[in-house]
Design an enzyme around this catalytic site. Structure first.
Site, mmCIF file in Angstrom:
data_model
loop_
_atom_site.group_PDB
_atom_site.id
_atom_site.type_symbol
_atom_site.label_atom_id
_atom_site.label_comp_id
_atom_site.label_asym_id
_atom_site.label_seq_id
_atom_site.Cartn_x
_atom_site.Cartn_y
_atom_site.Cartn_z
ATOM 1 C CD GLU A 16 -28.943 28.812 -44.314
ATOM 2 O OE1 GLU A 16 -27.532 28.434 -45.307
ATOM 3 O OE2 GLU A 16 -29.988 28.049 -44.547
ATOM 4 C CB SER A 18 -29.444 17.234 -43.474
ATOM 5 O OG SER A 18 -29.698 16.810 -44.792
ATOM 6 C CE LYS A 61 -25.197 20.407 -45.660
ATOM 7 N NZ LYS A 61 -26.002 20.689 -46.367
ATOM 8 C CG HIS A 94 -14.287 43.323 -55.206
ATOM 9 N ND1 HIS A 94 -15.197 44.945 -55.734
ATOM 10 C CD2 HIS A 94 -13.098 45.152 -54.054
ATOM 11 C CE1 HIS A 94 -14.916 45.765 -56.147
ATOM 12 N NE2 HIS A 94 -13.228 45.914 -54.886
#
Ligand code: ARG
Length: 441
Positions: A294, A281, A287, A159
């Protein structure tokens, strides 16, 4: 005005807007199938010679011209584009241009229906070989990581909540086993679809004693697909099976990518990715985003959508229907996207760096509760009593040693007995069975 191989005369009665609708994208997609179409045409020619439809000399000339076409196509000198209705017509037109009437003999006993089926079948086989090989390489990369860091403690979650102490060996071993399954699945699909549709013509056979078996052998098929109508009815069905094999692999990649995108956050900080897998970024100088991971996660959508699209198209009656052409684009798109994504994974897995300290710190005391309860249960305390006792005792305890907990979890497959050698044995067996397509990393 272009000519069509099926035109009876030279009347200009063909509306170009309509033809563009029917064939525009299709002929460009045929570029992916073209080499297979040429090879299958060459085998068909040899088959025609064996039953006396072509003279040996004619067969030799046609096969040599087909070989020239293959080379010209591969060198980029022959361009398959909208000048042709499809790849099949392009082949016949090329032969007719070079050899006159002899070129017009090549289509004896076949239809574009079995021609496209055989080219697609060879494409499917090639893709599945490639898929199996990639799954093997991913399994190997994961297994090596599992072996190298077998006992490195890592929290286990259910979970997404802290559950029990686990290890890198268990986490990576899970992906190794998944990709062995995916490799086996790809092979099973390959076995099933390894049959030649060529020689079934439009879907009802022909009044010639075609040497279907000889042609099938030359093309490297295991057997012929017997029923001419089923040959057409299996178009789309076999594409779905192959895409499903790709999808299984991509869904496991998606899960791995999900784990990585969580574990590389500052909040978890368990894993870092090599620089080449991150991007900066455009606005936030701080970043380093895990874009590759992804995109791997998102890519499973492509084969999944391809399966859905083909399923929607093949709601059809028996026999060839032009709708079947619409299975080609999703097949190629779904397959290419999957193979391209899977090829990224072995090096990514190899490059992962684990942050031992962060993983140890995330193994908090309550995660040993199950160990504690089972220790008591093993001494004869009813499990439910031990369970309640463990909950109480833990509040006052310091976290035990994670390594000892991992070593004690000896149920087969668990951290104390990962059985990685079983996985290695299974993988090696599969890898050595890759005839002509060795799996290396
Ligand atoms: N492009 C067609 C396809 O993919 C080739 C077969 C055409 N056959 C026909 N009967 N019009 O299905």
């Amino acid at each position: 005005m272009k000519n069509y191989i099926w035109q009876a005369g030279t009347d200009d009665n063909v509306d170009s807007t309509i033809m563009e609708f029917m064939a525009g994208e299709d002929v460009l997609l045929d570029r992916e199938l073209f080499v297979f179409d040429i090879r299958a045409t060459s085998a068909h020619v040899a088959g025609l010679a064996r039953i006396g439809i072509l003279k040996k000399k004619e067969s030799r000339q046609l096969r040599s011209l087909l070989n020239d076409l293959l080379e010209e196509f591969e060198r980029g000198e022959f361009i398959l584009d909208q000048r042709y209705e499809d790849g099949h017509s392009a082949i016949e037109m090329y032969l007719t241009e070079k050899a006159g009437d002899l070129g017009g003999k090549v289509h004896t006993g076949r239809s574009r229906n079995d021609q496209v089926a055989v080219a697609t079948r060879l494409y499917l086989k090639d893709s599945l070989h490639h898929l199996a090989e990639l799954c093997g390489r991913i399994a190997l990369a994961c297994l090596r990581r599992a072996e190298r860091q077998a006992d490195l403690p890592m929290p286990g979650y259910t979970h997404l909540q802290r559950a029990v102490p686990s290890s890198v060996g268990l986490w990576m071993g899970g992906f190794a086993e998944a990709f062995i399954d995916n490799l086996v699945f790809a092979r099973k699909v390959l076995q099933l679809i390894d049959c030649s549709p060529l020689g079934t013509a439009a879907g009802y056979g022909v009044n010639l004693p075609l040497d279907r078996v000889g042609v099938s052998r030359e093309l490297g098929f295991e057997r012929i697909q017997v029923n001419p109508m089923y040959t057409q009815n299996s178009r789309g069905k076999f594409e779905i099976m192959a895409l499903q094999a790709a999808l299984h692999a991509m869904q496991d990649v998606r899960r791995l990518a999900w784990d990585l995108s969580l574990f590389t956050t500052s909040e978890f900080n368990f894993i870092s990715l090599p620089d080449q897998y991150t991007t900066g970024s455009s606005i936030m100088p701080n970043k380093a985003n895990p874009d590759v991971v992804e995109l791997l996660r998102g890519r499973a959508a492509t084969p999944e959508a391809a399966v859905a699209e083909i399923q929607a198209v093949i709601s059809l009656p028996s026999g060839y229907q032009r709708d079947l052409q619409l299975t080609k684009a999703p097949l190629i798109r779904g397959m290419q996207a999957s193979l391209q994504a899977l090829a990224i994974v072995p090096a990514l897995v190899k490059g992962l760096e684990f942050n031992e300290q962060a993983m140890r710190e995330a193994i908090s005391v309550e995660m040993f509760a199950t160990d504690l309860a089972l220790e008591q249960a093993a001494k004869g305390v009813p499990f439910r009593t031990a369970y309640l006792d463990a909950k109480k005792k833990l509040a006052a305890m310091d976290a035990p040693d994670a390594a000892a907990s991992l070593a004690q979890r000896v149920s087969p497959g668990a951290t104390g007995d990962l059985l990685l050698d079983h996985l290695r044995h299974r993988l090696e067996k599969e890898m050595s069975a890759t005839e002509g397509h060795p799996i290396t990393d």
